[in-house]
Design a protein around this motif. Structure first.
Motif, PDB file in Angstrom:
ATOM      1  N   ASP A 178      30.769  62.383  45.407  1.00 48.71           N
ATOM      2  CA  ASP A 178      29.391  61.969  45.074  1.00 48.71           C
ATOM      3  C   ASP A 178      28.460  63.171  45.020  1.00 48.71           C
ATOM      4  O   ASP A 178      28.261  63.723  43.951  1.00 48.71           O
ATOM      5  CB  ASP A 178      28.882  60.776  45.898  1.00 48.71           C
ATOM      6  N   THR A 179      27.934  63.629  46.146  1.00 49.10           N
ATOM      7  CA  THR A 179      27.043  64.793  46.046  1.00 49.10           C
ATOM      8  C   THR A 179      27.820  66.052  45.638  1.00 49.10           C
ATOM      9  O   THR A 179      27.252  66.974  45.078  1.00 49.10           O
ATOM     10  CB  THR A 179      26.357  65.087  47.401  1.00 49.10           C
ATOM     11  N   GLY A 180      29.103  66.079  45.947  1.00 46.90           N
ATOM     12  CA  GLY A 180      29.908  67.264  45.657  1.00 46.90           C
ATOM     13  C   GLY A 180      29.936  68.233  46.826  1.00 46.90           C
ATOM     14  O   GLY A 180      30.700  69.199  46.832  1.00 46.90           O
ATOM     15  N   GLY A 235      23.100  65.019  43.646  1.00 49.15           N
ATOM     16  CA  GLY A 235      24.366  65.637  43.260  1.00 49.15           C
ATOM     17  C   GLY A 235      24.240  67.132  42.973  1.00 49.15           C
ATOM     18  O   GLY A 235      23.205  67.603  42.506  1.00 49.15           O
ATOM     19  N   THR A 236      25.300  67.866  43.258  1.00 49.56           N
ATOM     20  CA  THR A 236      25.302  69.310  43.009  1.00 49.56           C
ATOM     21  C   THR A 236      25.766  69.607  41.583  1.00 49.56           C
ATOM     22  O   THR A 236      25.759  70.754  41.149  1.00 49.56           O
ATOM     23  CB  THR A 236      26.275  70.034  43.964  1.00 49.56           C
ATOM     24  N   GLY A 237      26.191  68.577  40.864  1.00 49.49           N
ATOM     25  CA  GLY A 237      26.711  68.774  39.507  1.00 49.49           C
ATOM     26  C   GLY A 237      28.178  69.147  39.502  1.00 49.49           C
ATOM     27  O   GLY A 237      28.757  69.399  38.451  1.00 49.49           O
ATOM     28  N   TYR A 238      28.786  69.165  40.684  1.00 53.90           N
ATOM     29  CA  TYR A 238      30.198  69.534  40.765  1.00 53.90           C
ATOM     30  C   TYR A 238      31.072  68.483  40.065  1.00 53.90           C
ATOM     31  O   TYR A 238      30.923  67.295  40.282  1.00 53.90           O
ATOM     32  CB  TYR A 238      30.644  69.674  42.229  1.00 53.90           C
ATOM     33  N   LEU A 239      31.979  68.924  39.201  1.00 57.76           N
ATOM     34  CA  LEU A 239      32.918  68.017  38.518  1.00 57.76           C
ATOM     35  C   LEU A 239      34.347  68.473  38.798  1.00 57.76           C
ATOM     36  O   LEU A 239      34.671  69.645  38.606  1.00 57.76           O
ATOM     37  CB  LEU A 239      32.701  68.079  37.007  1.00 57.76           C
ATOM     38  N   PRO A 240      35.199  67.538  39.232  1.00 54.46           N
ATOM     39  CA  PRO A 240      36.614  67.905  39.397  1.00 54.46           C
ATOM     40  C   PRO A 240      37.232  68.261  38.042  1.00 54.46           C
ATOM     41  O   PRO A 240      36.670  67.950  36.991  1.00 54.46           O
ATOM     42  CB  PRO A 240      37.246  66.613  39.941  1.00 54.46           C
ATOM     43  N   ASP A 241      38.403  68.883  38.065  1.00 48.72           N
ATOM     44  CA  ASP A 241      39.091  69.238  36.814  1.00 48.72           C
ATOM     45  C   ASP A 241      39.602  67.990  36.105  1.00 48.72           C
ATOM     46  O   ASP A 241      39.659  67.944  34.881  1.00 48.72           O
ATOM     47  CB  ASP A 241      40.273  70.163  37.129  1.00 48.72           C
TER      48      ASP A 241
END
Ligand code: HPA
Ligand code: MG
Length: 230
Positions: A150-152, A183-189
């Motif tokens: 969620d937030t990353g 959210g930090t904008g982090y996206l998994p691969d």
């Protein structure tokens, strides 16, 4: 640092990277259209992602992983507890694909436990258990398998932790990515579904340890939150 510098391992960045995007307006399916455990009948608002859809999406993620990482050894790092079902189904799916393709993907599976939620609120303190033996990750290709981002912040903390053991490569598969304001904008691969900011349970995702015994991913009701609050 999760991006690999090695040619051929980097997937093209396209809209596909967000997975299946479920819009904020999606009301979910009415509960009475599905088979659900009787004991949760009053505790859910809707079926948000049916089990069959989850399985189909996992099959496709498995294919992407095999295309990217096939013929390399990997260490799958399952993030407990909620990640157990996704990890088991993903590993199964990769095994099935390997049988019907010319690629192989030798996998070791290891486990790490994180806890950052009480009721439906994130707590500041992140506990990492099982981290003492992560030295086995040194020089390895690591695939972190997580149920929900969620937030990353949790994933960033975990990535920092794993990076300290100097793996050769780290990739992350997240079944759900939740659109949260902080959210930090982090996206998994690898992303299964991009979902709205609602508290979901089932498919091993819990609310105070309940609802892991539910196949579909559902939205918890206010009554369910009250009933299982601690
Ligand atoms: N459900 C269960 N666990 C979670 C969620 C959620 O929506 N978000 C973060 N952890
Ligand atoms: Mg939980």
């Amino acid at each position: 640092m999760q991006e690999s510098n090695m040619a051929g391992w980097q997937r093209k960045q396209t809209s596909v990277e967000k997975g299946i995007v479920i819009p904020d307006e999606w009301p979910g399916y009415p509960l009475e259209l599905f088979s659900l455990p009787e004991h949760y009948s009053e505790d859910l608002d809707c079926v948000y992602i049916p089990h069959g859809v989850i399985m189909d999406r996992i099959e496709r993620i498995a294919r992407n992983i095999l295309e990217d990482l096939g013929d390399h050894d990997i260490v799958v790092l399952c993030v407990l507890k909620a990640g157990y079902q996704f990890c088991a189904d993903l590993v199964d799916s990769i095994k099935v694909l390997c049988r019907s393709s010319s690629k192989t993907l030798p996998m070791r599976v290891d486990f790490i436990r994180l806890k950052s939620y009480l009721n439906d609120q994130s707590t500041e303190v992140l506990h990492i258990e099982g981290a003492e033996n992560l030295s086995v990750l040194s020089g390895k290709n690591v695939l972190i398998v997580e149920a929900i981002v969620d937030t990353g912040k949790t994933m960033k903390t975990l990535l920092n932790h794993v990076e300290a053991f100097k793996p050769k490569m780290i990739k992350v598969a997240g079944l759900l990515v939740k659109r949260v304001p902080s959210g930090t904008g982090y996206l998994p691969d690898y992303v299964g579904f991009d979902i709205s900011n609602r508290f979901v349970v089932g498919y091993a995702l819990d609310y105070n340890e309940y609802f892991r015994d539910l196949n579909h991913i559902c939205v918890i009701s206010d009554r369910g939150k009250l009933k299982y609050k601690i």
